[in-house]
Design a protein around this motif. Structure first.
Motif, PDB file in Angstrom:
ATOM      1  N   CYS A   9      11.986 -14.882   0.899  1.00  0.00           N
ATOM      2  CA  CYS A   9      12.107 -13.513   1.391  1.00  0.00           C
ATOM      3  C   CYS A   9      12.141 -12.581   0.173  1.00  0.00           C
ATOM      4  O   CYS A   9      12.976 -12.763  -0.720  1.00  0.00           O
ATOM      5  CB  CYS A   9      13.419 -13.412   2.187  1.00  0.00           C
ATOM      6  SG  CYS A   9      13.787 -11.770   2.800  1.00  0.00           S
ATOM      7  N   ALA A  10      11.218 -11.628   0.114  1.00  0.00           N
ATOM      8  CA  ALA A  10      11.104 -10.793  -1.083  1.00  0.00           C
ATOM      9  C   ALA A  10      11.144  -9.308  -0.767  1.00  0.00           C
ATOM     10  O   ALA A  10      10.558  -8.858   0.220  1.00  0.00           O
ATOM     11  CB  ALA A  10       9.805 -11.107  -1.814  1.00  0.00           C
ATOM     12  N   SER A  11      11.826  -8.578  -1.621  1.00  0.00           N
ATOM     13  CA  SER A  11      11.889  -7.104  -1.636  1.00  0.00           C
ATOM     14  C   SER A  11      12.995  -6.497  -0.777  1.00  0.00           C
ATOM     15  O   SER A  11      13.201  -6.899   0.377  1.00  0.00           O
ATOM     16  CB  SER A  11      10.571  -6.452  -1.198  1.00  0.00           C
ATOM     17  OG  SER A  11       9.526  -6.807  -2.043  1.00  0.00           O
ATOM     18  N   GLY A  12      13.639  -5.537  -1.397  1.00  0.00           N
ATOM     19  CA  GLY A  12      14.611  -4.714  -0.688  1.00  0.00           C
ATOM     20  C   GLY A  12      15.961  -5.365  -0.434  1.00  0.00           C
ATOM     21  O   GLY A  12      16.734  -4.859   0.377  1.00  0.00           O
ATOM     22  N   ILE A  13      16.264  -6.459  -1.129  1.00  0.00           N
ATOM     23  CA  ILE A  13      17.556  -7.114  -0.870  1.00  0.00           C
ATOM     24  C   ILE A  13      18.585  -6.604  -1.862  1.00  0.00           C
ATOM     25  O   ILE A  13      18.400  -6.704  -3.072  1.00  0.00           O
ATOM     26  CB  ILE A  13      17.407  -8.646  -0.974  1.00  0.00           C
ATOM     27  CG1 ILE A  13      16.435  -9.114   0.106  1.00  0.00           C
ATOM     28  CG2 ILE A  13      18.759  -9.348  -0.818  1.00  0.00           C
ATOM     29  CD1 ILE A  13      15.836 -10.437  -0.183  1.00  0.00           C
ATOM     30  N   ASP A  14      19.674  -6.025  -1.332  1.00  0.00           N
ATOM     31  CA  ASP A  14      20.702  -5.550  -2.255  1.00  0.00           C
ATOM     32  C   ASP A  14      22.124  -5.780  -1.783  1.00  0.00           C
ATOM     33  O   ASP A  14      23.065  -5.292  -2.391  1.00  0.00           O
ATOM     34  CB  ASP A  14      20.468  -4.079  -2.637  1.00  0.00           C
ATOM     35  CG  ASP A  14      20.589  -3.147  -1.446  1.00  0.00           C
ATOM     36  OD1 ASP A  14      20.971  -3.616  -0.360  1.00  0.00           O
ATOM     37  OD2 ASP A  14      20.302  -1.945  -1.620  1.00  0.00           O
ATOM     38  N   ASP A  27       0.821  -1.205   0.000  1.00  0.00           N
ATOM     39  CA  ASP A  27       0.000   0.000   0.000  1.00  0.00           C
ATOM     40  C   ASP A  27       0.855   1.255   0.000  1.00  0.00           C
ATOM     41  O   ASP A  27       0.682   2.155  -0.794  1.00  0.00           O
ATOM     42  CB  ASP A  27      -0.923   0.001   1.225  1.00  0.00           C
ATOM     43  CG  ASP A  27      -2.376  -0.044   0.795  1.00  0.00           C
ATOM     44  OD1 ASP A  27      -2.646   0.334  -0.354  1.00  0.00           O
ATOM     45  OD2 ASP A  27      -3.223  -0.464   1.602  1.00  0.00           O
ATOM     46  N   ARG A  28       1.842   1.265   0.901  1.00  0.00           N
ATOM     47  CA  ARG A  28       2.642   2.490   1.069  1.00  0.00           C
ATOM     48  C   ARG A  28       3.982   2.413   0.344  1.00  0.00           C
ATOM     49  O   ARG A  28       4.684   3.411   0.227  1.00  0.00           O
ATOM     50  CB  ARG A  28       2.917   2.727   2.549  1.00  0.00           C
ATOM     51  CG  ARG A  28       1.621   2.888   3.320  1.00  0.00           C
ATOM     52  CD  ARG A  28       1.883   3.603   4.623  1.00  0.00           C
ATOM     53  NE  ARG A  28       0.993   3.096   5.647  1.00  0.00           N
ATOM     54  CZ  ARG A  28       1.385   2.630   6.814  1.00  0.00           C
ATOM     55  NH1 ARG A  28       2.673   2.618   7.130  1.00  0.00           N
ATOM     56  NH2 ARG A  28       0.519   2.200   7.688  1.00  0.00           N
ATOM     57  N   LEU A  29       4.354   1.195  -0.068  1.00  0.00           N
ATOM     58  CA  LEU A  29       5.584   0.959  -0.817  1.00  0.00           C
ATOM     59  C   LEU A  29       6.864   1.151   0.002  1.00  0.00           C
ATOM     60  O   LEU A  29       7.953   1.264  -0.558  1.00  0.00           O
ATOM     61  CB  LEU A  29       5.629   1.813  -2.104  1.00  0.00           C
ATOM     62  CG  LEU A  29       4.422   1.650  -3.048  1.00  0.00           C
ATOM     63  CD1 LEU A  29       4.553   2.554  -4.259  1.00  0.00           C
ATOM     64  CD2 LEU A  29       4.260   0.202  -3.503  1.00  0.00           C
ATOM     65  N   THR A  30       6.753   1.162   1.325  1.00  0.00           N
ATOM     66  CA  THR A  30       7.952   1.253   2.151  1.00  0.00           C
ATOM     67  C   THR A  30       8.491  -0.158   2.405  1.00  0.00           C
ATOM     68  O   THR A  30       7.717  -1.116   2.444  1.00  0.00           O
ATOM     69  CB  THR A  30       7.613   1.889   3.510  1.00  0.00           C
ATOM     70  OG1 THR A  30       6.435   1.231   4.015  1.00  0.00           O
ATOM     71  CG2 THR A  30       7.308   3.370   3.377  1.00  0.00           C
TER      72      THR A  30
END
Ligand code: IGP
Length: 253
Positions: free
Chosen positions: A211-216, A187-190
């Motif tokens: 585990c998904a999103s924000g891994i870099d 919803d908020r994309l944070t």
């Protein structure tokens, strides 16, 4: 934002309904669907490399990288599976991309906003091995159970995404066995990796967790693999660099 994602599917759903009402059929794909669960269950941390040309949080990420080149890069980086965004309006996807990623012996996950049987049938007409169902999008336990069941009838493996602790019970009751924790609030994309850290202690041995999103970076992978995740879904950090294969090798040395 979630409502907008769902609204964006209205046109496509209407077309699918009209096709059916007019006596049209969606021919089920009869070729091989390499096992998704098997590919990502390990041993070792599995990479799910995502083809995502744009995103609502980033805008255009990479429109230069063709699906063919992405396949080569992702495979050279050791991807166990591909995730392909097919949502057109916000993620720059196309359902046709699934075909371009299939046929390499690597299972393909269809990433979209799916909440209707017709979308499952539509996916069954492609060579995807798996499809994403999002607890926050489907919401209703009965519907989620049915979508999981219908997916399996079509030989599609349902990957069920959760974002809040209370959703875990619901997706388990619905029969999910491949669970994806999204660190990004749709919803908020944070993004907050604490979502994964807090939920993973509840993982059961027979479940596969992604585990998904924000891994870099590789420190995040190390830590979260140590906490129990089987697989990591990486989109933006590989799509936004010139050599996604090299970036994957950096993340998974
Ligand atoms: O680009 P990232 O931060 O690596 O995240 C990828 C993936 O988690 C994200 O694309 C995603 C996870 N769940 C979704 C549901 C719909 C659309 C997209 C997604």
């Amino acid at each position: 934002m979630l409502d907008k994602f769902m609204q964006a599917k209205a046109g496509e759903l209407k077309a699918l309904r009209e096709l059916k009402a007019g006596g049209g059929t969606l021919e089920e794909y009869q070729g091989p669907r390499p096992g998704f669960r098997e590919a990502v269950a390990g041993p070792g941390p599995a990479i799910i490399a995502e083809y995502k040309r744009s995103s609502p949080s980033r805008g255009v990420i990479n429109e230069e990288l063709s699906p063919q080149k992405a396949v080569q890069e992702f495979m050279s980086g050791g991807a166990a599976a591909f995730s392909v965004l097919t949502e057109e309006e916000y993620f720059g996807g196309r359902i046709e991309y699934l075909e371009e990623f299939a046929g390499h012996g690597v299972p393909v996950l269809r990433k979209d906003f799916i909440f209707d049987y017709l979308q499952v049938e539509q996916t069954a007409a492609t060579p995807a091995s798996a499809l994403l169902l999002i607890a926050r999008v489907v919401k209703d336990l009965g519907l989620l159970s049915d979508l999981i069941r219908v997916s399996r009838i079509h030989n599609l493996e349902p990957v069920v995404e959760i974002f809040a602790p209370r959703e875990l019970d619901m997706v388990r009751q619905a029969g999910a066995d491949i669970i994806m924790v999204n660190n990004r609030d749709l919803d908020r994309l944070t993004v907050d990796l604490d979502m994964s850290r807090n939920l993973v202690p509840q993982k059961k041995p027979q479940e596969v967790w992604i585990c998904a999103s924000g891994i870099d970076n590789s420190a995040q992978v190390d830590e979260l693999y140590g906490l129990g995740f089987d697989a990591f879904l990486i989109g933006t950090s590989i799509m936004s660099c010139d050599q996604p294969g090299e970036k994957l090798k950096e993340l998974f040395p």
